[in-house]
Design a protein around this motif. Structure first.
Motif, PDB file in Angstrom:
ATOM      1  N   ARG A   1       0.936  -1.045   0.130  1.00 37.69           N
ATOM      2  CA  ARG A   1      -0.021   0.130   0.029  1.00 37.69           C
ATOM      3  C   ARG A   1       1.037   1.405   0.135  1.00 37.69           C
ATOM      4  NH1 ARG A   1      -3.646  -0.855   5.173  1.00 37.69           N
ATOM      5  NH2 ARG A   1      -1.398  -1.713   5.715  1.00 37.69           N
ATOM      6  N   ILE A   2       0.519   2.077  -0.993  1.00 36.22           N
ATOM      7  CA  ILE A   2       1.477   3.399  -1.154  1.00 36.22           C
ATOM      8  C   ILE A   2       0.484   4.536  -0.854  1.00 36.22           C
ATOM      9  CG2 ILE A   2       2.467   5.193  -2.813  1.00 36.22           C
ATOM     10  CD1 ILE A   2       4.069   2.235  -2.025  1.00 36.22           C
ATOM     11  N   PHE A   3       0.874   5.165  -0.040  1.00 31.78           N
ATOM     12  CA  PHE A   3       0.056   6.209   0.622  1.00 31.78           C
ATOM     13  C   PHE A   3       0.413   7.629  -0.270  1.00 31.78           C
ATOM     14  CE2 PHE A   3       0.053  10.561   2.584  1.00 31.78           C
ATOM     15  CZ  PHE A   3      -1.168  10.896   3.113  1.00 31.78           C
ATOM     16  N   TYR A   4      -0.674   8.299  -0.493  1.00 29.87           N
ATOM     17  CA  TYR A   4      -0.516   9.562  -1.455  1.00 29.87           C
ATOM     18  C   TYR A   4      -1.483  10.776  -1.250  1.00 29.87           C
ATOM     19  CZ  TYR A   4      -4.801   8.079  -4.399  1.00 29.87           C
ATOM     20  OH  TYR A   4      -6.021   8.015  -4.679  1.00 29.87           O
TER      21      TYR A   4
ATOM     22  N   ILE B   1       1.003  17.707 -11.323  1.00 32.97           N
ATOM     23  CA  ILE B   1       2.317  17.793 -10.771  1.00 32.97           C
ATOM     24  C   ILE B   1       2.570  16.595  -9.854  1.00 32.97           C
ATOM     25  CG2 ILE B   1       4.280  19.163 -10.098  1.00 32.97           C
ATOM     26  CD1 ILE B   1       2.520  21.866 -10.766  1.00 32.97           C
ATOM     27  N   LEU B   2       3.324  15.971  -9.970  1.00 35.70           N
ATOM     28  CA  LEU B   2       3.696  14.847  -8.977  1.00 35.70           C
ATOM     29  C   LEU B   2       5.014  15.004  -8.629  1.00 35.70           C
ATOM     30  CD1 LEU B   2       2.894  11.063  -9.773  1.00 35.70           C
ATOM     31  CD2 LEU B   2       4.744  11.672  -8.346  1.00 35.70           C
ATOM     32  N   PHE B   3       4.858  15.187  -7.355  1.00 28.36           N
ATOM     33  CA  PHE B   3       6.221  15.235  -6.332  1.00 28.36           C
ATOM     34  C   PHE B   3       6.726  14.109  -5.831  1.00 28.36           C
ATOM     35  CE2 PHE B   3       3.738  19.247  -6.538  1.00 28.36           C
ATOM     36  CZ  PHE B   3       4.692  20.264  -6.626  1.00 28.36           C
TER      37      PHE B   3
ATOM     38  N   THR C   1       8.937  12.224   3.634  1.00 29.33           N
ATOM     39  CA  THR C   1       7.704  11.935   3.223  1.00 29.33           C
ATOM     40  C   THR C   1       7.225  12.797   2.073  1.00 29.33           C
ATOM     41  OG1 THR C   1       6.384  13.045   4.931  1.00 29.33           O
ATOM     42  CG2 THR C   1       7.380  10.867   5.577  1.00 29.33           C
ATOM     43  N   ALA C   2       5.775  12.595   1.723  1.00 28.93           N
ATOM     44  CA  ALA C   2       5.037  13.583   1.107  1.00 28.93           C
ATOM     45  C   ALA C   2       4.880  14.952   1.579  1.00 28.93           C
ATOM     46  CB  ALA C   2       3.775  13.155   0.612  1.00 28.93           C
TER      47      ALA C   2
ATOM     48  N   VAL D   1      -2.173  18.637  -7.961  1.00 28.29           N
ATOM     49  CA  VAL D   1      -0.729  18.254  -7.339  1.00 28.29           C
ATOM     50  C   VAL D   1      -0.983  17.029  -6.516  1.00 28.29           C
ATOM     51  CG1 VAL D   1      -0.057  20.585  -6.929  1.00 28.29           C
ATOM     52  CG2 VAL D   1      -1.425  19.849  -5.222  1.00 28.29           C
ATOM     53  N   ILE D   2       0.023  15.997  -6.557  1.00 31.67           N
ATOM     54  CA  ILE D   2       0.036  14.772  -5.970  1.00 31.67           C
ATOM     55  C   ILE D   2       1.486  14.658  -5.373  1.00 31.67           C
ATOM     56  CG2 ILE D   2      -0.165  12.315  -6.338  1.00 31.67           C
ATOM     57  CD1 ILE D   2      -1.617  14.308  -9.074  1.00 31.67           C
TER      58      ILE D   2
END
Length: 275
Positions: free
Chosen positions: A11-14, A25-27, A34-35, A52-53
Motif C-alpha cells: 500500500r502506497i500512501f498519497y 504535478i507529481l512530487f 515523506t510527501a 498536485v500529488i
C-alpha cells in the motif's frame, strides 16, 4: 488516507489536492522524508490551478514497510502504478534528491508517454558513488557512515543530519528548529530496514542510461553549496547527458533548498512549468 495497492501487495500512501481536471504535478520526496515535505509547494501550485500529488515511498511515512524490494527499480514501478491508477496525463514530474533518482528511473523504465516535463532538484543522478568511471562521486565510506549512523541511533542521526542538509553549519544561517523537528518526525515515521536499503538505492544506482532516454523539457536545479549531493557529480554531470536541459544553480544554497529558499524555488519552478 488515500492509498493504492501495488501489484506486489504494497500500500502506497498519497495526497491528491486541487482540481482533478487540471494539469497534474507529481512530487517525489528525498530520503528519509515523506510527501509532507512538499506541502508548501502543493498548496502553492494548487492555488495556481494545478492538480498536485505526492506520495510516501514504500517503507517511508504512511506507506507499508516492506522487507524486500526497497530498490530504485521498484520505487520507479510504484510511481508508474500511481500514475496509471490516477490516470495522470501530461504530468510534470518533480523529484528532489532520492526522488530525483526515482523520477529518472521511471523515465528509463516506463518512458515519457504520460510526461510533459521533468524537474530534478538536488537530485542524485547520474551516480553518487565514486567509481573508476565516476571519479567525482563520493567514496563508499560516506554511505557506510550513513548506514551506521542510521542503524546505531537513527533518532539522533536524523537530528544531526539536518545541520548539513539545510546548511545550518554555515556562517549566518538562520536555523529553524521547526524544520529540524519536521525532518526528524518524518524520518522516524519510516521503517528502519527500508531506510537502510534505500541508502544503497540512492547511492549506488547508475542513472546514466535512464538520463539518456529523456526527451521532454527538463529543469536541473541545484545549490552549489549542497553538502549532501555535491553539484559536480550530479547536476553538472546530468546536464551533459540530458539534451536541452535547463540548468539553474542557486549560489550558496543547501540541499534542502525547497524549504530554505521556498519562495524563490516555487517561483522558478512555476516559470519552468509555464514557459
Amino acid at each position: 488516507m488515500a492509498t493504492i495497492t501495488t501489484r506486489d501487495g504494497t500500500r502506497i500512501f498519497y495526497k491528491d489536492w486541487g482540481s482533478r481536471n487540471a494539469q497534474p504535478i507529481l512530487f517525489s520526496h528525498g530520503w528519509p522524508l515523506t510527501a509532507d515535505v512538499w506541502d508548501a509547494q502543493m498548496v502553492f501550485f494548487a492555488n495556481k490551478g494545478y492538480r498536485v500529488i505526492a506520495h510516501d515511498r514504500r517503507s517511508h511515512g504512511r506507506s507499508d514497510q516492506v522487507w524486500d524490494s526497497n530498490t530504485m527499480d521498484r520505487y520507479a514501478d510504484d510511481l508508474a502504478e500511481l500514475i496509471e491508477a490516477l490516470d495522470l496525463r501530461s504530468v510534470i514530474l518533480v523529484g528532489h534528491s532520492t526522488g530525483g533518482g526515482e523520477v529518472t528511473r521511471y523515465v528509463g523504465r516506463h518512458g515519457t508517454g504520460r510526461v510533459a516535463k521533468v524537474a530534478l532538484i538536488g537530485a542524485v543522478p547520474p551516480l553518487m558513488l565514486k567509481t573508476e568511471a565516476n571519479p567525482g562521486g563520493l567514496p563508499i565510506d560516506v554511505f557506510d557512515g550513513i548506514r551506521k549512523g542510521t542503524y546505531d541511533n537513527r533518532s539522533q542521526f536524523f537530528r544531526d543530519l539536518t545541520i548539513p542538509f539545510y546548511g545550518y553549519n554555515r556562517e549566518g544561517a538562520a536555523i529553524s528548529e521547526g524544520i529540524r523537528e519536521s525532518f526528524w518526525l518524518q524520518g522516524m515515521m519510516g521503517g528502519l530496514k527500508g531506510q537502510l536499503d534505500s541508502i544503497r538505492a540512492f547511492s549506488e544506482s547508475d542513472f546514466n542510461a535512464d538520463l539518456a532516454k529523456f526527451d521532454k523539457p527538463t529543469l536541473v536545479l541545484h545549490g552549489d553549496d549542497d553538502q549532501i549531493v555535491p553539484i559536480g557529480a550530479s547536476a553538472l554531470s546530468t546536464v551533459k547527458i540530458v539534451k536541452h536541459a535547463v540548468l539553474k544553480v542557486y549560489e550558496g544554497a543547501d540541499h534542502g533548498l525547497t524549504q530554505t529558499y521556498q519562495d524563490r524555488f516555487n517561483a522558478d519552478l512555476l516559470e519552468f512549468i509555464e514557459t
